[in-house]
Design an enzyme around this catalytic site. Structure first.
Site, PDB file in Angstrom:
ATOM      1  N   GLN A  32       0.844  -1.196   0.000  1.00 42.59           N
ATOM      2  CA  GLN A  32       0.000   0.000   0.000  1.00 42.59           C
ATOM      3  C   GLN A  32       0.877   1.243   0.000  1.00 42.59           C
ATOM      4  O   GLN A  32       0.373   2.355  -0.124  1.00 42.59           O
ATOM      5  CB  GLN A  32      -0.879   0.010   1.259  1.00 42.59           C
ATOM      6  N   ILE A  79       3.656   3.978  -1.196  1.00 44.67           N
ATOM      7  CA  ILE A  79       4.096   4.554  -2.467  1.00 44.67           C
ATOM      8  C   ILE A  79       5.600   4.771  -2.475  1.00 44.67           C
ATOM      9  O   ILE A  79       6.164   5.178  -3.480  1.00 44.67           O
ATOM     10  CB  ILE A  79       3.338   5.868  -2.793  1.00 44.67           C
ATOM     11  N   ASP A  80       6.262   4.498  -1.333  1.00 42.26           N
ATOM     12  CA  ASP A  80       7.721   4.631  -1.315  1.00 42.26           C
ATOM     13  C   ASP A  80       8.370   3.451  -2.052  1.00 42.26           C
ATOM     14  O   ASP A  80       7.676   2.506  -2.456  1.00 42.26           O
ATOM     15  CB  ASP A  80       8.240   4.735   0.127  1.00 42.26           C
ATOM     16  N   HIS A  83      -1.329   1.135  -4.505  1.00 43.33           N
ATOM     17  CA  HIS A  83      -1.713   2.554  -4.419  1.00 43.33           C
ATOM     18  C   HIS A  83      -0.836   3.438  -5.304  1.00 43.33           C
ATOM     19  O   HIS A  83      -0.819   4.653  -5.143  1.00 43.33           O
ATOM     20  CB  HIS A  83      -1.627   3.057  -2.969  1.00 43.33           C
ATOM     21  N   GLY A 101       2.548  -4.247   9.113  1.00 43.68           N
ATOM     22  CA  GLY A 101       2.432  -2.805   9.310  1.00 43.68           C
ATOM     23  C   GLY A 101       1.203  -2.195   8.670  1.00 43.68           C
ATOM     24  O   GLY A 101       1.248  -1.083   8.160  1.00 43.68           O
ATOM     25  N   ALA A 150       7.848  -4.494  13.638  1.00 39.84           N
ATOM     26  CA  ALA A 150       8.031  -5.462  12.545  1.00 39.84           C
ATOM     27  C   ALA A 150       9.494  -5.593  12.148  1.00 39.84           C
ATOM     28  O   ALA A 150       9.912  -6.653  11.684  1.00 39.84           O
ATOM     29  CB  ALA A 150       7.193  -5.047  11.340  1.00 39.84           C
TER      30      ALA A 150
END
Ligand SMILES: [Zn+2]
Length: 237
Positions: A94, A96-97, A112, A179, A223
């Site tokens: 999810q 965008i990095d 995304h 996460g 995590a």
């Protein structure tokens, strides 16, 4: 190794330890903007310069970040399974990095969209782009000007890779959410879907996810610590 087809769903919580705070949190990447001001098609059409500048700043910050132990562990799992021809790892993210890519994962699907790609609203061409997008940036395919936008899914736009996602969820034997709070549909339904098709489902998160009933196991904690430990155990079996 017990599993051959491992699907990850990763969310903002995996990138937070790399300094990319979750969007809505304090000092989050929205820079105190309402998401409605920068992440809708209407905002982009009404004030493209403002929206482009917002993502230009975000892109710079995101491209400077480095992956953490959780990203690296997922990439190592992929490599080990691929090298031994024992199975494969696919990542639905999810985020965008580009931290999964920086960790050397190769099967990364940005549902995304990605801060490192751009799209032309006229001809729908999509290309890798790490530079700032300006109003005068031309589309490399149709040469139009003023039609280039970040290839990011704005609110109410459909997710990317929907068909592939369905396919992955149907075929996974292990589904791992990392996460992600389980609050945002449709990604919050992925675990239930994978489970319905027979996958074991696990969540690694700081807090109990909202959809905790969809997971066979929920591992609470950071995590970047819990996931590498789990993957190490998985690989030693
Ligand atoms: Zn174009």
């Amino acid at each position: 190794m017990e599993y051959q087809n491992i699907v990850f769903l990763t969310g903002a919580g995996i990138s937070a330890p790399s300094g990319l705070q979750t969007f809505r949190g304090e000092n989050g990447l929205w820079y105190n903007r309402n998401p409605e001001d920068v992440a809708t098609l209407k905002a982009f059409e009404d004030n493209p310069l403002f929206v482009l500048r917002f993502y230009n700043r975000l892109r710079k910050e995101m491209l400077q970040a480095e992956p953490n132990a959780a990203h690296l562990a997922i990439a190592e799992l992929e490599k080990k399974l691929a090298d031994s021809r024992q199975g494969c790892v696919n990542i639905l993210t999810q985020n965008i990095d580009t931290l999964h890519e920086k960790a050397n994962s190769s099967r990364v699907f940005h549902i995304h969209g990605s801060i490192a790609s751009a799209r032309c609203t006229k001809c729908n061409c999509v290309w890798h782009n790490e530079r700032s997008i300006l109003l005068m940036t031309p589309c490399p395919a149709c040469q139009s000007v003023g039609t280039v936008r970040p290839d990011i899914v704005f609110f109410k736009e459909p997710l990317q890779y929907q068909g592939l996602t369905e396919h992955f969820l149907k075929n996974a034997d292990l589904f791992i959410a990392v996460g992600t709070s389980g609050k945002i549909a449709p990604a919050s339904h992925f675990a239930a879907e994978a489970k319905a098709h027979g996958a074991k489902t696990m969540a690694f998160n700081l807090e109990e996810p909202e959809n905790k009933q969809d997971f066979d196991e929920v591992i609470l904690g950071p995590a970047e610590q819990t996931l590498p430990q789990f993957i190490k155990e998985l690989l030693s079996n």
